[in-house]
Design an enzyme around this catalytic site. Structure first.
Site, short mmCIF file in Angstrom:
data_model
loop_
_atom_site.label_atom_id
_atom_site.label_comp_id
_atom_site.label_asym_id
_atom_site.label_seq_id
_atom_site.Cartn_x
_atom_site.Cartn_y
_atom_site.Cartn_z
CB THR A 31 -23.78 -8.46 -12.13
OG1 THR A 31 -24.58 -8.46 -10.95
CG2 THR A 31 -22.94 -7.21 -12.15
CG ASP A 32 -29.46 -11.07 -12.65
OD1 ASP A 32 -29.32 -10.25 -13.60
OD2 ASP A 32 -30.57 -11.34 -12.12
N GLY A 118 -44.12 -2.74 -9.03
CA GLY A 118 -43.41 -1.72 -9.81
C GLY A 118 -42.40 -0.96 -8.97
N GLY A 120 -39.48 -2.19 -7.86
CA GLY A 120 -38.12 -2.71 -7.95
C GLY A 120 -37.78 -3.60 -6.77
CG LEU A 121 -38.83 -3.02 -3.14
CD1 LEU A 121 -39.60 -2.62 -1.88
CD2 LEU A 121 -37.33 -2.94 -2.88
CB SER A 124 -42.59 -10.28 -11.14
OG SER A 124 -41.81 -9.14 -11.23
CG ASP A 166 -35.34 -10.20 -9.18
OD1 ASP A 166 -34.26 -9.81 -8.69
OD2 ASP A 166 -35.95 -9.57 -10.07
CE1 TYR A 215 -33.16 -6.57 -16.19
CE2 TYR A 215 -33.48 -8.18 -17.95
CZ TYR A 215 -33.05 -7.87 -16.67
OH TYR A 215 -32.51 -8.85 -15.88
C1 GLA Z 1 -34.47 -7.15 -12.53
C2 GLA Z 1 -34.26 -8.58 -13.03
C3 GLA Z 1 -33.06 -9.22 -12.32
C4 GLA Z 1 -31.83 -8.33 -12.42
C5 GLA Z 1 -32.15 -6.89 -12.01
C6 GLA Z 1 -31.01 -5.96 -12.24
O1 GLA Z 1 -34.83 -7.16 -11.17
O2 GLA Z 1 -35.40 -9.36 -12.78
O3 GLA Z 1 -32.82 -10.50 -12.88
O4 GLA Z 1 -31.27 -8.37 -13.72
O5 GLA Z 1 -33.28 -6.39 -12.70
O6 GLA Z 1 -29.93 -6.27 -11.44
#
Ligand code: GLA
Length: 388
Positions: A31-32, A118, A120-121, A124, A166, A215
């Site tokens: 959603t961001d 890698g 998802g936390l 980066s 993030d 993405y």
């Molecule tokens: C990654 C992107 C974020 C966001 C998420 C999905 O982490 O860096 O900006 O779009 O995916 O919510």
């Protein structure tokens, strides 16, 4: 860490250490970049950078995890091109700081991180934000600008058209609370989570190839959805502007795939608001239900989940004491987030690890998601964890 720095660079004179956390997103996925709502927490998993000025005009960065050293002429860092590797995150940040009017001085850096890559936390963003603080070396930069500089580094230099979540949470994380971010106004509020629940992240230990290209494709599909919906609602500038009712009345204007992508985003924004509300009222059952709805929407409408994530969610939901679970982050691997009763934690760990290992032959790591503070200088060096 300081000893390691001295070993590497011969001296630790003037060394300072900066920290930036990873995150787990509780709800509000994809959603961001549609300027909607997200609700992440900053983790105690973080990236630490030790930095000291270098006398010889060089910028050197050592990654402890990779055991690799990179070196540039500091005066030319603004001209470097991407290398398509980990150092791009730091060089990208240096270039965006220069664009903001900062001088990036010759320096030696040592990077240590406990955020699994890698996963998802958001390893980066943790790297970007800690790098920015290291390059700034105590110079002031307004927190929101700091987050935006780091997001721009990822978009412009690394080439990933990410949203702001993030980097924002890495800067604005709050101990003991989740943070609801409005990705249009770029304002946030701290959200107190009710007592009697805890959150765990479970790592699938996989990251499918598709992640980056999918993405980008989702970003494009959302833009296409906006174009379609505009035919009926000309004031709509992003999916954030579309209510569930408006979406339903304009849905027929959209081709099937684009319609499902938009439905995810529009309903997900709505779920964030309801989740915050449910949280304020201590309605744990509703919170759990919204997490599961979010996952199903990501799985079927947005199509960014994968077999391993679905397996972890489905298994979690069968464990006594679990109230909700969903994938978190970009998808195609990485972690799930599970909401459960604190007394169910050890049973959950045991059952989920056993089931996943049996099915995939990989042992998932389970992390506790204690909401932690955002980025800053580390004053007490005793708090720096060992490299994992
Ligand atoms: C990654 C992107 C974020 C966001 C998420 C999905 O982490 O860096 O900006 O779009 O995916 O919510």
């Amino acid at each position: 860490m300081i000893n390691r720095f001295r070993e590497l660079y011969g001296s630790a004179d003037g060394v300072r250490v900066f920290r930036a956390p990873g995150r787990v997103n509780l709800i509000g996925e994809h959603t961001d970049y549609n300027l909607g709502f997200v609700m992440p927490v900053a983790l105690d998993l973080a990236t630490y950078i030790a930095v000291a000025p270098s006398p010889d005009g060089k910028l050197r960065i050592y990654s402890e995890h990779r055991e690799e050293m990179r070196e540039w002429d500091a005066a030319r860092i603004g001209l470097e091109r991407p290398f398509h590797e980990w150092s791009d995150y730091l060089v990208g940040v240096a270039q965006e700081l220069i664009r903001e009017g900062f001088f990036v001085a010759p320096a030696n850096l040592l990077v240590r991180s406990t955020v699994p890559e890698g996963s998802g936390l958001s390893s980066s963003a943790a790297l970007e934000v800690s790098a920015a603080l290291a390059f700034l070396y105590g110079r002031e930069l307004e927190p929101l600008t700091l987050a935006r500089v780091c997001q721009r580094a990822e978009r412009n230099f690394v080439g990933m058209p990410c949203g702001i979540m993030d980097q924002y949470i890495s800067v604005f994380g709050r101990e003991n609370s989740a943070v609801e971010i409005d990705c249009r106004s770029l304002e946030h509020r701290d959200v107190q989570l009710p007592a009697g629940i805890t959150f765990l992240a479970t790592n699938t230990m996989v990251k499918h190839e598709l992640a980056g290209s999918a993405y980008r494709e989702r970003v494009r599909e959302c833009a296409a959805a906006v174009e379609g919906i505009k035919q009926q609602f000309p004031d709509v500038a992003s999916l954030r502007d579309v209510s569930v009712a408006q979406f339903e009345s304009a849905a027929h204007l959209l081709p099937d795939v684009v319609r499902r992508r938009a439905r995810h985003v529009v309903t997900e924004d709505n779920r964030v608001e309801r989740f915050v509300d449910a949280s304020a009222h201590g309605d744990l059952a509703l919170m759990g239900k919204l997490l599961v709805e979010s996952h199903r929407s990501l799985q079927h409408d947005y199509e960014v989940s994968c077999e391993e994530l679905d397996f972890l969610v489905d298994k979690a939901l069968g464990i006594d004491g679990v109230m909700g679970a969903r994938m978190t982050g970009g998808g195609f691997g990485g972690c799930t987030v599970t909401m459960l009763r604190p007394d169910a934690v050890s049973r959950f760990r045991q059952e989920i690890i056993g089931a996943y290992e049996w099915k995939y032959g990989l042992k998932p790591t389970v992390y506790s998601c204690n909401p932690s503070a955002g980025a800053g200088e580390v004053k007490n060096l005793e708090t720096i964890p060992p490299q994992v």
